[in-house]
Scaffold this active site. Structure first.
Site, PDB file in Angstrom:
ATOM      1  CG  ASP A  73      41.898  42.325  33.778  1.00 14.11           C
ATOM      2  OD1 ASP A  73      42.488  43.390  33.501  1.00 14.11           O
ATOM      3  OD2 ASP A  73      40.858  42.304  34.455  1.00 14.11           O
ATOM      4  CE1 TYR A 154      45.083  47.742  45.789  1.00 13.45           C
ATOM      5  CE2 TYR A 154      45.352  46.954  43.538  1.00 13.45           C
ATOM      6  CZ  TYR A 154      44.689  47.727  44.464  1.00 13.45           C
ATOM      7  OH  TYR A 154      43.610  48.490  44.069  1.00 13.45           O
ATOM      8  CE  LYS A 175      54.076  39.723  42.181  1.00 13.72           C
ATOM      9  NZ  LYS A 175      53.877  41.027  41.536  1.00 13.72           N
TER      10      LYS A 175
HETATM   11  P1  ITT Z   1      47.097  46.358  31.635  1.00 14.12           P
HETATM   12  O1  ITT Z   1      45.589  46.359  31.711  1.00 14.12           O
HETATM   13  O2  ITT Z   1      47.627  47.283  30.608  1.00 14.12           O
HETATM   14  O3  ITT Z   1      47.669  44.979  31.526  1.00 14.12           O
HETATM   15  P2  ITT Z   1      46.863  47.307  34.364  1.00 14.12           P
HETATM   16  O4  ITT Z   1      47.855  47.821  35.362  1.00 14.12           O
HETATM   17  O5  ITT Z   1      45.666  48.188  34.074  1.00 14.12           O
HETATM   18  O6  ITT Z   1      47.649  46.933  33.031  1.00 14.12           O
HETATM   19  P3  ITT Z   1      45.152  45.289  35.544  1.00 14.12           P
HETATM   20  O7  ITT Z   1      43.895  45.924  35.081  1.00 14.12           O
HETATM   21  O8  ITT Z   1      45.266  43.816  35.454  1.00 14.12           O
HETATM   22  O9  ITT Z   1      46.412  45.881  34.793  1.00 14.12           O
HETATM   23  O10 ITT Z   1      45.560  45.752  36.989  1.00 14.12           O
HETATM   24  C1  ITT Z   1      44.888  45.497  38.154  1.00 14.12           C
HETATM   25  C2  ITT Z   1      45.514  46.242  39.302  1.00 14.12           C
HETATM   26  O11 ITT Z   1      46.197  45.270  40.082  1.00 14.12           O
HETATM   27  C3  ITT Z   1      46.537  47.326  38.980  1.00 14.12           C
HETATM   28  O12 ITT Z   1      46.382  48.339  39.954  1.00 14.12           O
HETATM   29  C4  ITT Z   1      47.874  46.660  39.138  1.00 14.12           C
HETATM   30  O13 ITT Z   1      48.866  47.558  39.588  1.00 14.12           O
HETATM   31  C5  ITT Z   1      47.558  45.623  40.206  1.00 14.12           C
HETATM   32  N1  ITT Z   1      48.340  44.417  40.001  1.00 14.12           N
HETATM   33  C6  ITT Z   1      48.299  43.574  38.939  1.00 14.12           C
HETATM   34  N2  ITT Z   1      49.169  42.568  39.111  1.00 14.12           N
HETATM   35  C7  ITT Z   1      49.770  42.768  40.299  1.00 14.12           C
HETATM   36  C8  ITT Z   1      50.760  42.102  41.021  1.00 14.12           C
HETATM   37  O14 ITT Z   1      51.352  41.024  40.547  1.00 14.12           O
HETATM   38  N3  ITT Z   1      51.110  42.581  42.217  1.00 14.12           N
HETATM   39  C9  ITT Z   1      50.539  43.692  42.718  1.00 14.12           C
HETATM   40  N4  ITT Z   1      49.622  44.401  42.089  1.00 14.12           N
HETATM   41  C10 ITT Z   1      49.228  43.951  40.886  1.00 14.12           C
END
Ligand code: ITT
Length: 195
Positions: A73, A154, A175
């Site tokens: 997460d 993001y 990255k």
């Molecule tokens: P899962 O819960 O199925 O793993 P999700 O996309 O809903 O997928 P998160 O709740 O962790 O995952 O996502 C948080 C937000 O942050 C989401 O909008 C992602 O696109 C973004 N995000 C997560 N990791 C990122 C990264 O490495 N770089 C840029 N944005 C990221």
């Protein structure tokens, strides 16, 4: 060793696959028969990471499968916004989640803000016989416009400390050498090696 990745985000799957050693075989949610969205009702990254991993672990138990499960997460905390969007990063601009709308909302919120410090955080929940957490973060700033084509979420707005480019302008290799997710995976791998 086989690990089930408790994420529906294909971009995370790609990054995690690159970050984990090849002798770990990764199984997707689809492969174990989960096609519905896992509810993320927690108020912290840790809680949501646990909700995702435990949902999958329970699903496996019903099939008498004992694979360990790993969830991720992640959230972006922007200082000038009181650490928002944080745990709500995925649905910052509303439901259903939309990366482009989230980025646009963030740019709008920061329109007149010059203090653009932010931190990207990841909490990994890994469930084998027990529940383990591994955390990673990277500091940076939010750019004034979306830049770059790589990555996801993001990435077009996040400039990691020490760089002028956004994550989306940097290569996947760079990255993966410094990201929030890379740090959390590093901690996870030292646990796995100690086992
Ligand atoms: P899962 O819960 O199925 O793993 P999700 O996309 O809903 O997928 P998160 O709740 O962790 O995952 O996502 C948080 C937000 O942050 C989401 O909008 C992602 O696109 C973004 N995000 C997560 N990791 C990122 C990264 O490495 N770089 C840029 N944005 C990221």
């Amino acid at each position: 060793m086989i690990i089930v990745l408790a994420t529906a985000n294909q971009n995370k799957v790609i990054e995690l696959t690159n970050l984990l050693p090849q002798d770990i075989e990764l199984k997707s949610l689809k492969e174990i028969g989960i096609t519905t969205e896992i509810p993320e009702t927690g108020s912290t990254l840790r809680e949501n990471a646990f909700l995702k991993a435990s949902f999958v672990k329970n699903h496996l138990k019903k099939q008498n499968l004992n694979y360990p499960v790993l969830s991720d997460d992640s959230g972006l905390e922007v200082e000038a916004l009181g650490n928002e969007p944080g745990v709500n990063s995925a649905i910052y601009a509303g439901i259903p989640k939309d990366d482009q709308a989230n980025n646009q909302k963030l740019l709008n919120e920061l329109k007149k803000v010059t203090k653009r410090q932010a931190t990207f955080k990841t909490v990994i929940c890994y469930i084998d016989a027990e529940v383990h957490y591994f955390e990673g973060h990277v500091n940076g700033t939010i750019s004034y416009e979306a830049r770059g084509q790589n990555g996801f979420g993001y990435d077009p707005l996040f400039i990691p400390q020490g760089y002028r480019s956004t994550f989306a302008e940097l290569s996947q290799e760079i990255k993966n050498s410094l990201s929030h997710r890379a740090q959390a995976i590093k901690a996870f791998l030292s646990y796995i090696k100690s086992e």
